[in-house]
Design a protein around this motif. Structure first.
Motif, PDB file in Angstrom:
ATOM      1  N   TRP A 110      -0.144  -2.808   8.143  1.00 29.76           N
ATOM      2  CA  TRP A 110      -0.807  -3.085   6.868  1.00 29.76           C
ATOM      3  C   TRP A 110      -0.063  -4.174   6.105  1.00 29.76           C
ATOM      4  CZ3 TRP A 110       1.338  -1.379   1.971  1.00 29.76           C
ATOM      5  CH2 TRP A 110       0.510  -1.693   0.879  1.00 29.76           C
ATOM      6  N   LEU A 111       1.269  -4.057   6.022  1.00 34.55           N
ATOM      7  CA  LEU A 111       2.058  -5.056   5.298  1.00 34.55           C
ATOM      8  C   LEU A 111       1.924  -6.440   5.915  1.00 34.55           C
ATOM      9  CD1 LEU A 111       5.337  -3.072   4.526  1.00 34.55           C
ATOM     10  CD2 LEU A 111       3.730  -3.978   2.850  1.00 34.55           C
ATOM     11  N   TRP A 112       1.882  -6.517   7.234  1.00 32.70           N
ATOM     12  CA  TRP A 112       1.753  -7.819   7.891  1.00 32.70           C
ATOM     13  C   TRP A 112       0.479  -8.536   7.451  1.00 32.70           C
ATOM     14  CZ3 TRP A 112       2.977  -6.001  13.584  1.00 32.70           C
ATOM     15  CH2 TRP A 112       4.306  -5.585  13.650  1.00 32.70           C
ATOM     16  N   ASN A 113      -0.564  -7.758   7.186  1.00 33.32           N
ATOM     17  CA  ASN A 113      -1.830  -8.357   6.771  1.00 33.32           C
ATOM     18  C   ASN A 113      -1.977  -8.434   5.254  1.00 33.32           C
ATOM     19  OD1 ASN A 113      -3.947  -8.883   9.098  1.00 33.32           O
ATOM     20  ND2 ASN A 113      -2.694  -7.134   9.717  1.00 33.32           N
ATOM     21  N   GLN A 114      -1.327  -7.562   4.547  1.00 31.74           N
ATOM     22  CA  GLN A 114      -1.455  -7.518   3.094  1.00 31.74           C
ATOM     23  C   GLN A 114      -0.625  -8.596   2.403  1.00 31.74           C
ATOM     24  OE1 GLN A 114      -3.468  -5.487   1.352  1.00 31.74           O
ATOM     25  NE2 GLN A 114      -2.801  -6.153  -0.666  1.00 31.74           N
ATOM     26  N   PRO A 119       4.746 -14.096   9.225  1.00 33.18           N
ATOM     27  CA  PRO A 119       3.949 -14.975  10.093  1.00 33.18           C
ATOM     28  C   PRO A 119       4.273 -14.823  11.566  1.00 33.18           C
ATOM     29  CG  PRO A 119       5.590 -16.227   8.867  1.00 33.18           C
ATOM     30  CD  PRO A 119       5.570 -14.860   8.272  1.00 33.18           C
ATOM     31  N   ALA A 120       5.495 -14.400  11.883  1.00 32.93           N
ATOM     32  CA  ALA A 120       5.849 -14.211  13.292  1.00 32.93           C
ATOM     33  C   ALA A 120       5.135 -12.995  13.872  1.00 32.93           C
ATOM     34  CB  ALA A 120       7.356 -14.043  13.444  1.00 32.93           C
ATOM     35  N   LYS A 121       4.765 -12.061  13.015  1.00 30.51           N
ATOM     36  CA  LYS A 121       4.063 -10.857  13.459  1.00 30.51           C
ATOM     37  C   LYS A 121       2.550 -11.001  13.331  1.00 30.51           C
ATOM     38  CE  LYS A 121       7.707  -8.305  14.354  1.00 30.51           C
ATOM     39  NZ  LYS A 121       8.007  -7.863  15.737  1.00 30.51           N
ATOM     40  N   GLU A 122       2.100 -11.655  12.250  1.00 25.44           N
ATOM     41  CA  GLU A 122       0.669 -11.817  12.000  1.00 25.44           C
ATOM     42  C   GLU A 122       0.430 -13.222  11.455  1.00 25.44           C
ATOM     43  OE1 GLU A 122      -2.709 -11.944  12.251  1.00 25.44           O
ATOM     44  OE2 GLU A 122      -2.283  -9.811  12.592  1.00 25.44           O
ATOM     45  N   SER A 123      -0.026 -14.087  12.325  1.00 26.23           N
ATOM     46  CA  SER A 123      -0.205 -15.495  11.938  1.00 26.23           C
ATOM     47  C   SER A 123      -1.435 -15.723  11.076  1.00 26.23           C
ATOM     48  CB  SER A 123      -0.291 -16.374  13.194  1.00 26.23           C
ATOM     49  OG  SER A 123      -1.384 -15.965  14.011  1.00 26.23           O
ATOM     50  N   PRO A 125      -3.077 -13.329   8.536  1.00 25.30           N
ATOM     51  CA  PRO A 125      -3.322 -12.099   7.781  1.00 25.30           C
ATOM     52  C   PRO A 125      -4.667 -12.146   7.082  1.00 25.30           C
ATOM     53  CG  PRO A 125      -1.694 -13.481   6.674  1.00 25.30           C
ATOM     54  CD  PRO A 125      -1.936 -14.095   8.009  1.00 25.30           C
ATOM     55  N   ALA A 126      -5.304 -10.975   7.010  1.00 23.53           N
ATOM     56  CA  ALA A 126      -6.642 -10.915   6.428  1.00 23.53           C
ATOM     57  C   ALA A 126      -6.765  -9.684   5.550  1.00 23.53           C
ATOM     58  CB  ALA A 126      -7.695 -10.872   7.531  1.00 23.53           C
ATOM     59  N   LYS A 127      -7.307  -9.870   4.343  1.00 25.46           N
ATOM     60  CA  LYS A 127      -7.471  -8.745   3.423  1.00 25.46           C
ATOM     61  C   LYS A 127      -8.394  -7.682   4.014  1.00 25.46           C
ATOM     62  CE  LYS A 127      -8.559  -7.477  -1.325  1.00 25.46           C
ATOM     63  NZ  LYS A 127      -9.230  -6.252  -0.898  1.00 25.46           N
ATOM     64  N   GLU A 128      -9.449  -8.114   4.696  1.00 25.14           N
ATOM     65  CA  GLU A 128     -10.362  -7.146   5.299  1.00 25.14           C
ATOM     66  C   GLU A 128      -9.627  -6.264   6.303  1.00 25.14           C
ATOM     67  OE1 GLU A 128     -14.424  -7.028   8.057  1.00 25.14           O
ATOM     68  OE2 GLU A 128     -13.716  -8.929   7.230  1.00 25.14           O
ATOM     69  N   ALA A 130      -6.363  -5.714   6.277  1.00 25.67           N
ATOM     70  CA  ALA A 130      -5.418  -4.893   5.513  1.00 25.67           C
ATOM     71  C   ALA A 130      -6.113  -3.678   4.906  1.00 25.67           C
ATOM     72  CB  ALA A 130      -4.761  -5.730   4.424  1.00 25.67           C
ATOM     73  N   ASP A 131      -7.284  -3.883   4.341  1.00 31.84           N
ATOM     74  CA  ASP A 131      -8.014  -2.767   3.725  1.00 31.84           C
ATOM     75  C   ASP A 131      -8.384  -1.711   4.769  1.00 31.84           C
ATOM     76  OD1 ASP A 131      -7.821  -4.048   1.320  1.00 31.84           O
ATOM     77  OD2 ASP A 131      -9.890  -4.811   1.329  1.00 31.84           O
ATOM     78  N   ARG A 132      -8.781  -2.166   5.942  1.00 32.21           N
ATOM     79  CA  ARG A 132      -9.140  -1.220   7.007  1.00 32.21           C
ATOM     80  C   ARG A 132      -7.897  -0.456   7.474  1.00 32.21           C
ATOM     81  NH1 ARG A 132      -9.093  -2.290  12.336  1.00 32.21           N
ATOM     82  NH2 ARG A 132      -9.146  -4.535  11.955  1.00 32.21           N
ATOM     83  N   LEU A 133      -6.785  -1.171   7.606  1.00 37.91           N
ATOM     84  CA  LEU A 133      -5.561  -0.528   8.061  1.00 37.91           C
ATOM     85  C   LEU A 133      -5.048   0.492   7.050  1.00 37.91           C
ATOM     86  CD1 LEU A 133      -3.722  -3.622   9.580  1.00 37.91           C
ATOM     87  CD2 LEU A 133      -4.480  -1.602  10.837  1.00 37.91           C
ATOM     88  N   TYR A 134      -5.251   0.217   5.764  1.00 38.80           N
ATOM     89  CA  TYR A 134      -4.756   1.173   4.780  1.00 38.80           C
ATOM     90  C   TYR A 134      -5.511   2.498   4.854  1.00 38.80           C
ATOM     91  CZ  TYR A 134      -2.204   2.839   0.772  1.00 38.80           C
ATOM     92  OH  TYR A 134      -1.350   3.562  -0.036  1.00 38.80           O
ATOM     93  N   GLY A 135      -6.722   2.457   5.375  1.00 38.93           N
ATOM     94  CA  GLY A 135      -7.432   3.706   5.628  1.00 38.93           C
ATOM     95  C   GLY A 135      -6.688   4.569   6.625  1.00 38.93           C
ATOM     96  N   TYR A 136      -6.105   3.942   7.644  1.00 39.02           N
ATOM     97  CA  TYR A 136      -5.320   4.682   8.634  1.00 39.02           C
ATOM     98  C   TYR A 136      -4.002   5.168   8.027  1.00 39.02           C
ATOM     99  CZ  TYR A 136      -8.598   2.373  11.816  1.00 39.02           C
ATOM    100  OH  TYR A 136      -9.731   1.919  12.433  1.00 39.02           O
ATOM    101  N   VAL A 137      -3.426   4.362   7.136  1.00 40.66           N
ATOM    102  CA  VAL A 137      -2.228   4.792   6.415  1.00 40.66           C
ATOM    103  C   VAL A 137      -2.538   6.030   5.573  1.00 40.66           C
ATOM    104  CG1 VAL A 137      -0.620   4.156   4.568  1.00 40.66           C
ATOM    105  CG2 VAL A 137      -1.158   2.501   6.376  1.00 40.66           C
ATOM    106  N   SER A 138      -3.661   5.981   4.871  1.00 42.24           N
ATOM    107  CA  SER A 138      -4.028   7.081   3.979  1.00 42.24           C
ATOM    108  C   SER A 138      -4.225   8.397   4.726  1.00 42.24           C
ATOM    109  CB  SER A 138      -5.294   6.731   3.201  1.00 42.24           C
ATOM    110  OG  SER A 138      -5.043   5.673   2.300  1.00 42.24           O
ATOM    111  N   GLU A 139      -4.714   8.310   5.957  1.00 49.39           N
ATOM    112  CA  GLU A 139      -4.871   9.535   6.758  1.00 49.39           C
ATOM    113  C   GLU A 139      -3.556  10.281   6.869  1.00 49.39           C
ATOM    114  OE1 GLU A 139      -8.430   8.134   9.849  1.00 49.39           O
ATOM    115  OE2 GLU A 139      -6.348   8.312  10.544  1.00 49.39           O
TER     116      GLU A 139
END
Length: 203
Positions: A110-114, A119-123, A125-128, A130-139
């Motif tokens: 989530w942080l890599w995209n948020q 940049p070495a991990k996520e060249s 990054p996209a808010k969309e 990040a938002d989807r990934l935070y759903g998995y974090v929230s679980e």
């Protein structure tokens, strides 16, 4: 013995907090991440993944996973156990520790995209994303919110490796990047604020 660390890294902090809570003094070496020392040939000989932490034991063996480092230190120093004191408590602590490990993994994605700070991990990054990934974090935050109940620490009345595993991803998001993380989970938010007051949590 020598611990290679990066003081603000999420996984290294897991080990650093554990050592402070356990009262163990281990020689440290702070890797210069800004200048890519963790990717140097010298360090890659120690840890081929090019990440912190890594512990080189007195016999020259390199342990290159934060959870494995903690288990090694617990076996070397069984006094004041922080992994549980009997089969049931150890099973509970390990269960929560593994939830914490999953939370770190999802939280880092989530942080890599948020943030765009990796940049070495996520060249790209996209808010969309990040938002989807935070759903998995929230679980996982939902599960930990239930598991902690009204306890002071994740596994009960005393700090354990479960706390040391989960706490750093909260701290990374909140303090390093000024992002909300778990703030909508009342019990976890209170747990984080309590634990942050402990000397081991100094950033």
């Amino acid at each position: 013995m020598l611990l290679y660390q990066f003081q603000k890294g999420t996984n290294p902090r897991r080990v650093m907090i554990y050592l402070a809570e356990k009262g163990l003094d281990v020689p440290r070496y702070e890797l210069d991440y800004a200048n890519g020392e963790h990717r140097s040939a010298q360090y890659l000989d120690i840890n081929p993944s090019g990440r912190a932490p890594a512990l080189v034991t007195d016999t020259g063996v390199a342990i290159t996973d934060s959870a494995a480092i903690i288990e090694y230190m617990e076996e070397c120093h069984p006094e004041r156990p922080m992994i549980g004191t009997d089969p049931v408590s150890r099973a509970r602590v390990r269960s929560l520790e593994r939830l914490g490990s999953d939370l770190v993994a999802r939280g880092q994605l989530w942080l890599w995209n948020q943030t765009g700070a990796f940049p070495a991990k996520e060249s790209a990054p996209a808010k969309e994303t990040a938002d989807r990934l935070y759903g998995y974090v929230s679980e996982l935050l939902d599960v930990l919110e239930t598991e902690i109940g009204e306890s002071e620490f994740l596994a009960g009345a005393n700090p354990t490796i479960a706390d040391f595993t989960a706490f750093p991803i909260f701290q990374t998001a909140r303090e390093r990047f000024n992002l909300p993380f778990g703030e909508n989970h009342r019990r976890l938010d209170a747990w984080y604020k309590r634990f942050r007051l402990r000397p081991s949590a100094d950033y």
